[in-house]
Write a protein that holds these residues in place. Structure first.
Motif, PDB file in Angstrom:
ATOM      1  N   THR A  32       0.826  -1.201   0.000  1.00 42.87           N
ATOM      2  CA  THR A  32       0.000   0.000   0.000  1.00 42.87           C
ATOM      3  C   THR A  32       0.863   1.255   0.000  1.00 42.87           C
ATOM      4  N   THR A  33       1.961   1.231   0.744  1.00 40.64           N
ATOM      5  CA  THR A  33       2.879   2.370   0.797  1.00 40.64           C
ATOM      6  C   THR A  33       3.480   2.654  -0.568  1.00 40.64           C
ATOM      7  N   VAL A  34       3.875   1.590  -1.252  1.00 42.25           N
ATOM      8  CA  VAL A  34       4.451   1.741  -2.586  1.00 42.25           C
ATOM      9  C   VAL A  34       3.414   2.292  -3.556  1.00 42.25           C
ATOM     10  N   VAL A  35       2.200   1.763  -3.489  1.00 42.13           N
ATOM     11  CA  VAL A  35       1.130   2.184  -4.390  1.00 42.13           C
ATOM     12  C   VAL A  35       0.835   3.667  -4.245  1.00 42.13           C
ATOM     13  N   GLN A  36       0.821   4.166  -3.022  1.00 42.98           N
ATOM     14  CA  GLN A  36       0.422   5.535  -2.745  1.00 42.98           C
ATOM     15  C   GLN A  36       1.597   6.505  -2.645  1.00 42.98           C
ATOM     16  N   ASN A  37       2.766   6.075  -3.057  1.00 44.69           N
ATOM     17  CA  ASN A  37       3.949   6.938  -2.980  1.00 44.69           C
ATOM     18  C   ASN A  37       3.920   7.977  -4.110  1.00 44.69           C
ATOM     19  N   VAL A  38       3.361   9.142  -3.818  1.00 44.06           N
ATOM     20  CA  VAL A  38       3.199  10.201  -4.823  1.00 44.06           C
ATOM     21  C   VAL A  38       4.554  10.718  -5.298  1.00 44.06           C
ATOM     22  N   ASN A  39       5.488  10.879  -4.369  1.00 44.49           N
ATOM     23  CA  ASN A  39       6.801  11.426  -4.738  1.00 44.49           C
ATOM     24  C   ASN A  39       7.519  10.528  -5.731  1.00 44.49           C
ATOM     25  N   LEU A  40       7.408   9.214  -5.525  1.00 41.28           N
ATOM     26  CA  LEU A  40       8.062   8.275  -6.431  1.00 41.28           C
ATOM     27  C   LEU A  40       7.419   8.325  -7.811  1.00 41.28           C
ATOM     28  N   VAL A  41       6.090   8.364  -7.846  1.00 40.99           N
ATOM     29  CA  VAL A  41       5.377   8.458  -9.121  1.00 40.99           C
ATOM     30  C   VAL A  41       5.752   9.766  -9.832  1.00 40.99           C
ATOM     31  N   GLN A  42       5.877  10.831  -9.060  1.00 36.77           N
ATOM     32  CA  GLN A  42       6.250  12.124  -9.635  1.00 36.77           C
ATOM     33  C   GLN A  42       7.636  12.046 -10.278  1.00 36.77           C
ATOM     34  N   GLN A  43       8.581  11.413  -9.597  1.00 37.83           N
ATOM     35  CA  GLN A  43       9.930  11.280 -10.143  1.00 37.83           C
ATOM     36  C   GLN A  43       9.934  10.422 -11.403  1.00 37.83           C
ATOM     37  N   ILE A  44       9.142   9.355 -11.396  1.00 37.18           N
ATOM     38  CA  ILE A  44       9.049   8.494 -12.582  1.00 37.18           C
ATOM     39  C   ILE A  44       8.535   9.302 -13.761  1.00 37.18           C
ATOM     40  N   ALA A  45       7.468  10.073 -13.537  1.00 35.94           N
ATOM     41  CA  ALA A  45       6.859  10.867 -14.606  1.00 35.94           C
ATOM     42  C   ALA A  45       7.823  11.909 -15.148  1.00 35.94           C
ATOM     43  N   GLU A  46       8.570  12.551 -14.255  1.00 35.68           N
ATOM     44  CA  GLU A  46       9.510  13.588 -14.682  1.00 35.68           C
ATOM     45  C   GLU A  46      10.666  13.001 -15.493  1.00 35.68           C
ATOM     46  N   LEU A  47      11.097  11.796 -15.129  1.00 33.97           N
ATOM     47  CA  LEU A  47      12.228  11.181 -15.815  1.00 33.97           C
ATOM     48  C   LEU A  47      11.810  10.400 -17.058  1.00 33.97           C
ATOM     49  N   SER A  48      10.512  10.287 -17.295  1.00 37.86           N
ATOM     50  CA  SER A  48      10.026   9.550 -18.463  1.00 37.86           C
ATOM     51  C   SER A  48       9.810  10.469 -19.654  1.00 37.86           C
ATOM     52  N   SER A  49      10.562  11.547 -19.704  1.00 36.40           N
ATOM     53  CA  SER A  49      10.381  12.513 -20.785  1.00 36.40           C
ATOM     54  C   SER A  49      10.763  11.914 -22.139  1.00 36.40           C
ATOM     55  N   LEU A  50      10.082  12.385 -23.166  1.00 38.49           N
ATOM     56  CA  LEU A  50      10.317  11.908 -24.528  1.00 38.49           C
ATOM     57  C   LEU A  50      11.344  12.812 -25.206  1.00 38.49           C
ATOM     58  N   SER A  51      12.407  12.237 -25.739  1.00 40.94           N
ATOM     59  CA  SER A  51      13.438  12.999 -26.444  1.00 40.94           C
ATOM     60  C   SER A  51      13.238  12.853 -27.952  1.00 40.94           C
ATOM     61  N   VAL A  52      13.293  13.968 -28.649  1.00 38.64           N
ATOM     62  CA  VAL A  52      13.152  13.957 -30.106  1.00 38.64           C
ATOM     63  C   VAL A  52      14.264  14.797 -30.718  1.00 38.64           C
ATOM     64  N   ALA A  53      14.577  14.503 -31.966  1.00 43.42           N
ATOM     65  CA  ALA A  53      15.620  15.243 -32.671  1.00 43.42           C
ATOM     66  C   ALA A  53      15.161  15.530 -34.094  1.00 43.42           C
ATOM     67  N   GLY A  54      15.660  16.615 -34.646  1.00 47.41           N
ATOM     68  CA  GLY A  54      15.297  16.987 -36.005  1.00 47.41           C
ATOM     69  C   GLY A  54      16.156  18.143 -36.484  1.00 47.41           C
ATOM     70  N   THR A  55      15.778  18.734 -37.576  1.00 50.10           N
ATOM     71  CA  THR A  55      16.513  19.882 -38.113  1.00 50.10           C
ATOM     72  C   THR A  55      15.528  20.981 -38.481  1.00 50.10           C
ATOM     73  N   THR A  56      16.010  22.200 -38.420  1.00 54.50           N
ATOM     74  CA  THR A  56      15.219  23.350 -38.830  1.00 54.50           C
ATOM     75  C   THR A  56      16.068  24.210 -39.764  1.00 54.50           C
ATOM     76  N   THR A  57      15.427  24.794 -40.751  1.00 58.91           N
ATOM     77  CA  THR A  57      16.135  25.554 -41.784  1.00 58.91           C
ATOM     78  C   THR A  57      15.486  26.920 -41.986  1.00 58.91           C
ATOM     79  N   VAL A  58      16.315  27.933 -42.208  1.00 56.14           N
ATOM     80  CA  VAL A  58      15.807  29.268 -42.492  1.00 56.14           C
ATOM     81  C   VAL A  58      16.650  29.891 -43.603  1.00 56.14           C
ATOM     82  N   LYS A  59      15.993  30.667 -44.429  1.00 59.21           N
ATOM     83  CA  LYS A  59      16.673  31.356 -45.528  1.00 59.21           C
ATOM     84  C   LYS A  59      16.437  32.854 -45.392  1.00 59.21           C
ATOM     85  N   LEU A  60      17.522  33.604 -45.304  1.00 58.01           N
ATOM     86  CA  LEU A  60      17.453  35.056 -45.240  1.00 58.01           C
ATOM     87  C   LEU A  60      18.033  35.627 -46.528  1.00 58.01           C
ATOM     88  N   THR A  61      17.296  36.490 -47.180  1.00 54.76           N
ATOM     89  CA  THR A  61      17.787  37.054 -48.439  1.00 54.76           C
ATOM     90  C   THR A  61      17.199  38.442 -48.677  1.00 54.76           C
TER      91      THR A  61
END
Length: 203
Positions: A32-61
């Motif tokens: 029950t303690t593990v189930v209701q551990n809000v701080n642990l769930v919060q840390q899991i959620a914060e560390l489960s972030s999704l990383s993405v990569a890409g490129t962006t292009t701009v033309k100035l003329t």
């Protein structure tokens, strides 16, 4: 191997160990303690972030694309065209600095309330910047031009990624998947609700 991945693995192992320890001792208190551990769930959620990569292009003329001898002559003398391509790395997830996760238990069902996923960070990879410039006879590309291009690149990428619903959805699904794995050894079903936690707390 990232620190967040190691942390999540340790959390899952901890959840499993807590379940079997509670079962061995004939007590539901530890589980029950593990189930209701809000701080642990919060840390899991914060560390489960999704990383993405890409490129962006701009033309100035400053060129005038209209056909005509005079415009072509001006371009020949004063054209200043700069094309900049820059890779980026971004992260999506939940920001819990001003809010806390909320957990409701109903039988063997867990409802985890979290803020909506959003773009958390955006980093331009300036070390991998690529440029292509074309100048007229009496024109040069300056550092100020490059600086202006970088500002536009950041704003352009930020605007696009902030409203990218596909990445936001992937981020939510990743958090849900990891939380389900965390609670699975405890035989609990997980339902993640993303939205206003303050409103949810009043219900």
């Amino acid at each position: 191997m990232s620190k967040s991945f190691v942390f999540v693995v340790l959390v899952l192992l901890f959840g499993t160990a807590a379940y079997f320890l509670g079962k061995k001792n004939g007590s539901d208190h530890l589980t029950t303690t593990v189930v209701q551990n809000v701080n642990l769930v919060q840390q899991i959620a914060e560390l489960s972030s999704l990383s993405v990569a890409g490129t962006t292009t701009v033309k100035l003329t400053n060129t005038n694309e209209n056909a005509g001898f005079w415009n072509k002559f001006k371009n020949y003398l004063a054209e200043n065209t700069l094309l900049v391509t820059l890779p980026y790395e971004a992260k999506y997830g939940v920001a819990l600095k001003d809010q806390k996760a909320k957990i409701d238990t109903k039988g063997k069902t867990i409802q985890v309330y979290l803020p909506r996923c959003k773009l958390l960070s955006l980093q331009l990879r300036l070390d991998k910047l690529e440029t292509m410039n074309q100048t007229g006879l009496f024109a040069t590309t300056t550092i100020a031009d490059l600086s202006n291009a970088q500002k536009q690149l950041y704003q352009q990428a930020f605007n696009t990624l902030t409203t990218n619903q596909a990445y936001i959805k992937q981020s939510e699904e990743q958090i849900i998947s990891i939380l389900k794995k965390y609670y699975e050894p405890l035989d609990y079903t997980v339902e993640c609700i993303f939205g206003d936690i303050k409103t949810a707390s009043k219900n």
